[in-house]
Write a protein that holds these residues in place. Structure first.
Motif, mmCIF file in Angstrom:
data_model
loop_
_atom_site.group_PDB
_atom_site.id
_atom_site.type_symbol
_atom_site.label_atom_id
_atom_site.label_comp_id
_atom_site.label_asym_id
_atom_site.label_seq_id
_atom_site.Cartn_x
_atom_site.Cartn_y
_atom_site.Cartn_z
ATOM 1 N N ASN A 176 7.862 7.507 5.271
ATOM 2 C CA ASN A 176 6.527 7.823 6.060
ATOM 3 C C ASN A 176 5.380 7.325 5.765
ATOM 4 O O ASN A 176 4.602 6.752 6.539
ATOM 5 C CB ASN A 176 6.229 9.397 5.832
ATOM 6 N N GLU A 177 5.179 6.619 4.673
ATOM 7 C CA GLU A 177 3.957 6.068 3.989
ATOM 8 C C GLU A 177 4.213 4.464 4.632
ATOM 9 O O GLU A 177 2.915 3.924 5.211
ATOM 10 C CB GLU A 177 3.605 5.964 2.520
ATOM 11 N N ARG A 213 0.751 4.198 -3.152
ATOM 12 C CA ARG A 213 0.343 5.717 -2.682
ATOM 13 C C ARG A 213 1.623 6.410 -3.114
ATOM 14 O O ARG A 213 1.081 7.425 -3.764
ATOM 15 C CB ARG A 213 0.034 5.778 -1.254
ATOM 16 N N VAL A 214 2.688 6.050 -2.964
ATOM 17 C CA VAL A 214 4.014 7.118 -3.384
ATOM 18 C C VAL A 214 4.141 7.117 -4.762
ATOM 19 O O VAL A 214 4.196 8.159 -5.467
ATOM 20 C CB VAL A 214 5.081 6.669 -2.775
ATOM 21 N N TYR A 266 3.143 5.010 8.129
ATOM 22 C CA TYR A 266 1.751 4.936 8.216
ATOM 23 C C TYR A 266 0.885 3.751 8.228
ATOM 24 O O TYR A 266 0.068 3.399 8.985
ATOM 25 C CB TYR A 266 1.005 6.026 7.304
ATOM 26 N N PHE A 267 1.178 3.118 7.017
ATOM 27 C CA PHE A 267 0.528 1.787 6.684
ATOM 28 C C PHE A 267 0.857 0.644 7.479
ATOM 29 O O PHE A 267 -0.225 -0.164 7.769
ATOM 30 C CB PHE A 267 0.682 1.235 5.185
ATOM 31 N N THR A 270 -1.196 1.541 10.837
ATOM 32 C CA THR A 270 -2.736 1.558 10.432
ATOM 33 C C THR A 270 -3.078 -0.032 10.467
ATOM 34 O O THR A 270 -4.259 -0.356 11.004
ATOM 35 C CB THR A 270 -3.016 2.037 9.286
ATOM 36 N N LYS A 292 9.322 10.217 1.568
ATOM 37 C CA LYS A 292 7.801 10.189 1.390
ATOM 38 C C LYS A 292 7.420 8.474 1.695
ATOM 39 O O LYS A 292 6.624 8.233 2.371
ATOM 40 C CB LYS A 292 7.248 10.463 0.135
ATOM 41 N N PHE A 293 8.386 7.740 1.092
ATOM 42 C CA PHE A 293 8.169 5.983 1.259
ATOM 43 C C PHE A 293 8.247 5.901 2.484
ATOM 44 O O PHE A 293 7.369 5.064 3.167
ATOM 45 C CB PHE A 293 9.177 5.505 0.268
ATOM 46 N N GLU A 347 0.723 -1.203 0.209
ATOM 47 C CA GLU A 347 -0.089 -0.145 0.165
ATOM 48 C C GLU A 347 0.860 1.197 -0.093
ATOM 49 O O GLU A 347 0.678 2.338 -0.799
ATOM 50 C CB GLU A 347 -0.749 0.129 1.122
ATOM 51 N N ALA A 348 1.994 1.319 0.769
ATOM 52 C CA ALA A 348 2.767 2.309 0.926
ATOM 53 C C ALA A 348 3.615 2.592 -0.485
ATOM 54 O O ALA A 348 3.642 3.776 -1.010
ATOM 55 C CB ALA A 348 3.940 2.331 1.839
#
Length: 268
Positions: free
Chosen positions: A65-66, A48-49, A69-70, A73, A62-63, A44-45
């Protein structure tokens, strides 16, 4: 990536057992564990990126951080799944930091990265980033890079000897033993050097996905982990039978099915 998930599900009922070679691939106790959950979180990360930045402008920050996050989550959403003590704390602390671990956890979730990029350098770099959010040790990060790199080499149809040589160069280990050699003393362990090398040995002695998973599970120990890694390698080189894909997919929970469907559409 589906090879890692299928291996996880197929291996889940046999933890701490040395299953016979003819065991059923799926039974009523076959289920996805945290390995599948976190593998799909990384997928998913990536998606999204990629949607926002594309491959050329793919941002390391960015990767990272994602991924955080995922993973957090998904970890909070799938509360009933067993997580390691430190990883569970990492999921639930708001500002969590990497912990020092030499376990196979980071190596188990990097298979999507091997399918997302077109060169080995990027695969290694972003596998290291995905690993570093939790496993802040040279061993934990290096084996995650090596695992993703091997899957990439299998994906581009390199010879098994080349994949073995790559692993030995990256880790400093020499794989001289066969699966029959390591089976008697193989036990439940989570360290990256022992389990990643065992999964690779199982893969090297096989000719198809099913055989790779069966041989990994025959070792006993944390069977879903070794089968997941061996399965990820085998999928990349051989592919998976459609019936096995369907069976594994049907055993995923709804949110994970959605993530996998989205991944397959994006990858193709």
């Amino acid at each position: 990536m589906l090879g890692a998930i299928a291996g996880d599900i197929i291996g889940s009922p046999y933890r701490n057992e040395k299953a016979d070679a003819d065991f059923p691939l799926f039974n009523e106790n076959s289920y996805n564990t945290e390995i599948s959950v976190m593998t799909l979180a990384v997928a998913e990360a990536l998606m999204r990126v990629m949607r926002v930045q594309g491959k050329k402008n793919f941002s390391e920050g960015k990767f990272k951080n994602e991924v955080i996050y995922f993973m957090k989550t998904f970890g909070k959403q799938f509360k009933e799944i067993h997580y390691g003590r430190r990883f569970y704390a990492w999921i639930h602390v708001e500002k969590s930091f990497p912990y020092k671990s030499e376990s196979n956890g980071a190596a188990l979730r990097v298979s999507p990265i091997a399918w997302a990029f077109d060169n080995l350098e990027d695969v290694e770099k972003f596998a290291g980033i995905a690993a570093s959010v939790t496993h802040k040790t040279e061993t934990g990060v290096n084996y995650a890079r090596a695992m993703a790199g091997m899957i990439f080499l299998a994906r581009i149809k390199k010879e098994k000897a080349d994949i073995k040589n790559y692993f030995e160069e990256k880790t400093g280990l020499t794989l001289s033993k066969t699966i029959e050699d390591i089976r008697p003393d193989f036990d439940f362990m989570t360290s990256a050097p022992e389990t990643v090398s065992a999964a690779l040995i199982a893969f090297l002695e096989t000719e198809n996905f099913e055989d790779a998973v069966r041989k990994a599970i025959s070792l006993g120990g944390e069977t879903n982990a070794t089968a997941s890694m061996s399965g990820a390698l085998a999928e990349a080189l051989y592919g998976i039978k459609t019936l096995t894909e369907v069976e594994a997919f049907e055993r995923l929970e709804k949110r994970l099915k959605f993530a996998l469907e989205k991944w397959e559409q994006w990858k193709n």
